[in-house]
Design an enzyme around this catalytic site. Structure first.
Site, mmCIF file in Angstrom:
data_model
loop_
_atom_site.group_PDB
_atom_site.id
_atom_site.type_symbol
_atom_site.label_atom_id
_atom_site.label_comp_id
_atom_site.label_asym_id
_atom_site.label_seq_id
_atom_site.Cartn_x
_atom_site.Cartn_y
_atom_site.Cartn_z
ATOM 1 N N TRP A 207 0.893 -1.353 0.176
ATOM 2 C CA TRP A 207 0.021 -0.164 -0.187
ATOM 3 C C TRP A 207 1.064 1.433 0.078
ATOM 4 C CZ3 TRP A 207 -4.264 -1.319 -1.936
ATOM 5 C CH2 TRP A 207 -4.793 -2.522 -1.327
ATOM 6 N N ASP B 298 -1.842 6.441 6.289
ATOM 7 C CA ASP B 298 -2.835 5.606 5.516
ATOM 8 C C ASP B 298 -2.885 4.426 7.290
ATOM 9 O OD1 ASP B 298 -4.849 3.779 5.114
ATOM 10 O OD2 ASP B 298 -2.803 2.772 3.232
ATOM 11 N N LYS C 134 -12.336 -1.465 6.350
ATOM 12 C CA LYS C 134 -11.285 -2.395 7.132
ATOM 13 C C LYS C 134 -12.053 -2.671 8.672
ATOM 14 C CE LYS C 134 -8.724 -3.323 4.085
ATOM 15 N NZ LYS C 134 -8.129 -2.208 3.287
HETATM 16 C C1 LIG Z 1 -7.096 -2.138 2.319
HETATM 17 C C2 LIG Z 1 -6.500 -0.677 2.532
HETATM 18 C C3 LIG Z 1 -6.401 -0.340 1.124
HETATM 19 C C4 LIG Z 1 -7.246 -0.119 0.167
HETATM 20 O O1 LIG Z 1 -8.498 0.188 0.191
HETATM 21 P P1 LIG Z 1 -8.870 0.341 -0.901
HETATM 22 O O2 LIG Z 1 -10.075 1.566 -0.190
HETATM 23 O O3 LIG Z 1 -9.608 -0.547 -1.526
HETATM 24 O O4 LIG Z 1 -8.061 1.834 -1.844
HETATM 25 C C5 LIG Z 1 -4.827 1.042 1.394
HETATM 26 N N1 LIG Z 1 -4.585 0.677 2.534
HETATM 27 C C6 LIG Z 1 -4.309 -0.040 3.239
HETATM 28 C C7 LIG Z 1 -3.295 -0.332 4.064
HETATM 29 C C8 LIG Z 1 -5.217 -0.550 3.401
HETATM 30 O O5 LIG Z 1 -5.233 -1.913 4.681
#
Ligand SMILES: *Cc1c(COP(=O)(O)O)cnc(C)c1O
Length: 355
Positions: A100, A167, A191
């Site tokens: 990511w 993030d 999540k």
């Molecule tokens: C799942 C995830 C993403 C991607 O998220 P999307 O909503 O599908 O763009 C980005 N960063 C992390 C840490 C993730 O776990």
């Protein structure tokens, strides 16, 4: 029968949230209308949006501290470019801790110079880099607090005087950290918060309005803030469900309580990974994630029987990501301790079949 859901995302939500969310699809607030067939500008939905934003700030301890919460679209992946679009004037720093972060770096490069301040790529991202110096001439530093795929997590947030961006898609609301260390953080809902389709962005307002480029409306934090996340039709169902999850969290003692619960689950699974001769952990011990426990079969162990055992035990979503292999037990906020207990029992049973 309801399965024990270890999925990495979209992932388990509290049963009470699922029930309320499904009821609202049929009849919302006894209006005689569905949540998804009323105007997003109705007073009923505006109350949902305000409550969701308010809860996000309250749970992170950022109420009345100059922060604003937004519910946007495009997933965390859209934030990879929106953060850079809005905040990267000349040069930004990224700590690369996995797939990511790598994607976030790629998007940021469209907008300016990117410095990879540190990386754990040399060991397939199985650890969190430490001990590096963070340059001071950066517009911001971006980190991924929890690396969903590799099962690592920043247990100490890097200290820096430049704006810190994170993030937090897979560990937001899971632990008691000082959220005011961050100037902006974001998380895709799917999540720890709700269905996919909305992304929570929390930003310190004074951070905005500093880059010289013009930014298209939909991608501008300032435009989105001014229109209260309603520049266009927001994803009403994911936002409502997120609101319910945040209410559930608050009613259950907030982040402080959920952190204890998450620690207990993490301890249980990691103790078994370390004890069990059939498995070995993937991530460096001190950097282990309390949300995603990654582990592989020990050398020479055939996992066929293990796969049968956990499937028979009604466990779902345990397969590891293809870049790590093996297994990943995602133990998000809503996953009960009893599900982890069950998995540990299955791991023990598998070890016995090998003797
Ligand atoms: C799942 C995830 C993403 C991607 O998220 P999307 O909503 O599908 O763009 C980005 N960063 C992390 C840490 C993730 O776990």
């Amino acid at each position: 029968m309801k399965k024990h859901n270890f999925s990495a995302g979209p992932s388990i939500l509290p049963a009470s949230v699922m029930k309320k969310a499904s009821e609202a699809v049929i009849d919302f607030n006894r209006m005689g209308l569905s949540l998804i067939e009323i105007s997003h500008r109705s007073k009923e939905f505006i109350a949902v949006m305000e409550r969701a934003q308010d809860l996000a700030l309250e749970l992170t301890g950022l109420k009345s501290k100059g922060y604003k919460a937004m519910f946007l679209q495009g997933g965390a992946s859209m934030q990879f470019l929106m953060t850079a679009y809005n905040l990267l004037e000349t040069k930004a720093g990224y700590i690369n801790t996995g797939a990511w972060s790598t994607k976030a770096i790629k998007e940021a490069k469209f907008f300016g110079e990117v410095v990879e301040v540190a990386s754990s790529k040399d060991h397939n991202f199985n650890y969190i880099p430490k001990g590096h110096t963070i340059p001071l001439d950066l517009d911001y530093l971006h980190i991924t607090t929890n690396n969903t795929i590799f099962g690592t997590q920043f247990h100490e947030i890097p200290h820096t005087d430049i704006p810190l961006i994170a993030d937090m898609s897979s560990d937001i609301f899971s632990r008691d950290i000082d959220y005011s260390k961050f100037d902006l953080f974001y998380a895709g809902a799917q999540k720890n918060m709700g269905p996919s389709g909305t992304t929570l962005v929390i930003v310190k307002e004074e951070l905005l309005g500093k880059v010289s480029r013009t930014i298209p409306s939909m991608l501008s934090y300032e435009v989105q803030l001014k229109s209260d996340s309603m520049f266009n039709t927001p994803p009403v169902f994911p936002i409502y469900t997120s609101m319910l999850t945040l209410e559930w969290l608050l009613e259950n003692g907030g982040i402080n309580q959920i952190e204890k619960h998450n620690k207990a689950k993490a301890e249980l699974i990691y103790n078994e990974i370390d004890r069990n001769s059939a498995f070995e952990g993937f991530a460096a011990k001190k950097d282990r994630s309390h949300m995603n426990a990654t582990f592989n079969l020990a050398d020479g162990v055939d996992g066929y029987a293990f796969d049968n055992l956990w499937n028979e035990a009604n466990i779902s979503g345990l397969k590891g990501h293809r870049s790590v292999g093996g297994y990943r037990a995602s133990i998000y906020n809503a996953l009960p301790l009893e599900s982890v207990n069950l998995l540990v029992g299955v791991m023990k049973k598998f070890e016995q079949t090998l003797q």
